[in-house]
Design a protein around this motif. Structure first.
Motif, mmCIF file in Angstrom:
data_model
loop_
_atom_site.group_PDB
_atom_site.id
_atom_site.type_symbol
_atom_site.label_atom_id
_atom_site.label_comp_id
_atom_site.label_asym_id
_atom_site.label_seq_id
_atom_site.Cartn_x
_atom_site.Cartn_y
_atom_site.Cartn_z
ATOM 1 N N ILE A 56 0.861 -1.175 0.000
ATOM 2 C CA ILE A 56 0.000 0.000 0.000
ATOM 3 C C ILE A 56 0.904 1.233 0.000
ATOM 4 O O ILE A 56 1.824 1.334 0.811
ATOM 5 C CB ILE A 56 -0.922 0.028 1.245
ATOM 6 C CG1 ILE A 56 -1.698 -1.282 1.391
ATOM 7 C CG2 ILE A 56 -1.832 1.238 1.213
ATOM 8 C CD1 ILE A 56 -2.668 -1.578 0.276
ATOM 9 N N VAL A 57 0.641 2.163 -0.897
ATOM 10 C CA VAL A 57 1.402 3.404 -0.985
ATOM 11 C C VAL A 57 0.448 4.546 -0.660
ATOM 12 O O VAL A 57 -0.618 4.654 -1.278
ATOM 13 C CB VAL A 57 2.012 3.589 -2.390
ATOM 14 C CG1 VAL A 57 2.833 4.870 -2.464
ATOM 15 C CG2 VAL A 57 2.866 2.381 -2.772
ATOM 16 N N VAL A 58 0.817 5.372 0.329
ATOM 17 C CA VAL A 58 -0.042 6.477 0.741
ATOM 18 C C VAL A 58 0.777 7.757 0.893
ATOM 19 O O VAL A 58 1.986 7.721 1.125
ATOM 20 C CB VAL A 58 -0.773 6.179 2.075
ATOM 21 C CG1 VAL A 58 -1.697 4.987 1.939
ATOM 22 C CG2 VAL A 58 0.194 5.962 3.208
ATOM 23 N N ALA A 59 0.076 8.878 0.786
ATOM 24 C CA ALA A 59 0.689 10.179 1.026
ATOM 25 C C ALA A 59 0.963 10.324 2.521
ATOM 26 O O ALA A 59 0.300 9.685 3.348
ATOM 27 C CB ALA A 59 -0.251 11.285 0.554
ATOM 28 N N PRO A 60 1.931 11.147 2.910
ATOM 29 C CA PRO A 60 2.235 11.338 4.335
ATOM 30 C C PRO A 60 1.001 11.722 5.164
ATOM 31 O O PRO A 60 0.832 11.239 6.283
ATOM 32 C CB PRO A 60 3.285 12.451 4.339
ATOM 33 C CG PRO A 60 3.963 12.321 3.019
ATOM 34 C CD PRO A 60 2.876 11.906 2.060
ATOM 35 N N GLU A 61 0.143 12.570 4.612
ATOM 36 C CA GLU A 61 -1.067 12.974 5.346
ATOM 37 C C GLU A 61 -1.978 11.784 5.607
ATOM 38 O O GLU A 61 -2.559 11.661 6.689
ATOM 39 C CB GLU A 61 -1.839 14.051 4.552
ATOM 40 C CG GLU A 61 -1.055 15.324 4.328
ATOM 41 C CD GLU A 61 -0.084 15.279 3.147
ATOM 42 O OE1 GLU A 61 0.630 16.276 2.962
ATOM 43 O OE2 GLU A 61 -0.029 14.267 2.414
ATOM 44 N N HIS A 62 -2.093 10.890 4.642
ATOM 45 C CA HIS A 62 -2.920 9.704 4.832
ATOM 46 C C HIS A 62 -2.284 8.730 5.817
ATOM 47 O O HIS A 62 -2.976 8.050 6.572
ATOM 48 C CB HIS A 62 -3.201 9.023 3.491
ATOM 49 C CG HIS A 62 -4.145 9.792 2.633
ATOM 50 N ND1 HIS A 62 -3.767 10.350 1.447
ATOM 51 C CD2 HIS A 62 -5.444 10.123 2.819
ATOM 52 C CE1 HIS A 62 -4.786 10.992 0.921
ATOM 53 N NE2 HIS A 62 -5.820 10.876 1.727
ATOM 54 N N ALA A 63 -0.945 8.662 5.815
ATOM 55 C CA ALA A 63 -0.256 7.811 6.791
ATOM 56 C C ALA A 63 -0.560 8.287 8.207
ATOM 57 O O ALA A 63 -0.817 7.479 9.106
ATOM 58 C CB ALA A 63 1.255 7.819 6.529
ATOM 59 N N LYS A 64 -0.562 9.597 8.409
ATOM 60 C CA LYS A 64 -0.856 10.129 9.738
ATOM 61 C C LYS A 64 -2.313 9.870 10.117
ATOM 62 O O LYS A 64 -2.617 9.536 11.261
ATOM 63 C CB LYS A 64 -0.545 11.628 9.801
ATOM 64 C CG LYS A 64 -0.480 12.154 11.213
ATOM 65 C CD LYS A 64 0.277 13.457 11.272
ATOM 66 C CE LYS A 64 0.757 13.707 12.681
ATOM 67 N NZ LYS A 64 1.607 14.881 12.756
ATOM 68 N N ARG A 65 -3.225 10.000 9.159
ATOM 69 C CA ARG A 65 -4.634 9.682 9.419
ATOM 70 C C ARG A 65 -4.794 8.192 9.769
ATOM 71 O O ARG A 65 -5.574 7.830 10.642
ATOM 72 C CB ARG A 65 -5.498 10.029 8.214
ATOM 73 C CG ARG A 65 -5.695 11.514 8.029
ATOM 74 C CD ARG A 65 -6.676 11.794 6.880
ATOM 75 N NE ARG A 65 -6.680 13.198 6.583
ATOM 76 C CZ ARG A 65 -6.139 13.754 5.494
ATOM 77 N NH1 ARG A 65 -5.551 12.992 4.589
ATOM 78 N NH2 ARG A 65 -6.184 15.046 5.308
ATOM 79 N N LEU A 66 -4.049 7.329 9.083
ATOM 80 C CA LEU A 66 -4.081 5.898 9.385
ATOM 81 C C LEU A 66 -3.583 5.630 10.789
ATOM 82 O O LEU A 66 -4.187 4.852 11.540
ATOM 83 C CB LEU A 66 -3.245 5.122 8.363
ATOM 84 C CG LEU A 66 -3.096 3.622 8.600
ATOM 85 C CD1 LEU A 66 -4.453 2.921 8.582
ATOM 86 C CD2 LEU A 66 -2.161 3.017 7.572
ATOM 87 N N LEU A 67 -2.497 6.282 11.184
ATOM 88 C CA LEU A 67 -1.971 6.144 12.543
ATOM 89 C C LEU A 67 -3.033 6.521 13.566
ATOM 90 O O LEU A 67 -3.276 5.787 14.526
ATOM 91 C CB LEU A 67 -0.727 7.014 12.725
ATOM 92 C CG LEU A 67 -0.192 7.135 14.154
ATOM 93 C CD1 LEU A 67 0.301 5.789 14.654
ATOM 94 C CD2 LEU A 67 0.905 8.181 14.213
ATOM 95 N N ARG A 68 -3.666 7.661 13.371
ATOM 96 C CA ARG A 68 -4.706 8.112 14.304
ATOM 97 C C ARG A 68 -5.888 7.152 14.338
ATOM 98 O O ARG A 68 -6.435 6.862 15.404
ATOM 99 C CB ARG A 68 -5.165 9.523 13.944
ATOM 100 C CG ARG A 68 -4.103 10.563 14.240
ATOM 101 C CD ARG A 68 -4.548 11.944 13.828
ATOM 102 N NE ARG A 68 -3.521 12.927 14.130
ATOM 103 C CZ ARG A 68 -3.509 14.153 13.644
ATOM 104 N NH1 ARG A 68 -4.488 14.572 12.860
ATOM 105 N NH2 ARG A 68 -2.543 14.982 13.970
ATOM 106 N N ALA A 69 -6.286 6.645 13.179
ATOM 107 C CA ALA A 69 -7.407 5.701 13.126
ATOM 108 C C ALA A 69 -7.056 4.397 13.850
ATOM 109 O O ALA A 69 -7.889 3.836 14.565
ATOM 110 C CB ALA A 69 -7.793 5.421 11.673
#
Length: 102
Positions: A56-69
């Motif tokens: 899975i390749v994600v933008a840094p902003e999405h990685a941070k959202r994933l961490l929070r989720a």
């Protein structure tokens, strides 16, 4: 491409072959200035090779959202089922010598 309905909500399709999921017991995360790459791997005992099951390749902003989720969902899980126990064994060190094949 998915369409939004009249309420502005995104309709998400979950295909049957994807809904079954893929088991992985190791994740390797790398990043560049513009993306995070998450490789999900299935390691089998006694096997010298392990296969990447999904990347899975994600933008840094999405990685941070994933961490929070994930943090939010782990907290909810632990409120219902109790703390997730992690073995007292030494943590697995970073895999600096991992060699991948494309």
């Amino acid at each position: 491409m998915e369409e939004q309905n009249n309420n502005g909500q995104l309709q998400i399709e979950l295909k049957e072959e994807v809904a079954q999921g893929t088991y992985a017991n190791l994740a390797i995360i790398t990043h560049s200035s513009s993306e995070f790459i998450l490789d999900f791997i299935r390691v089998m005992p006694g096997m010298p090779k392990a296969g990447v099951q999904s990347r899975i390749v994600v933008a840094p902003e999405h990685a941070k959202r994933l961490l929070r989720a994930l943090e939010d969902n782990i907290a909810k899980y632990e409120r219902v089922f109790g703390p997730i126990r992690i073995s007292d064994e030494a943590p697995i060190p970073p895999l600096t010598s991992v060699k991948g094949e494309a």
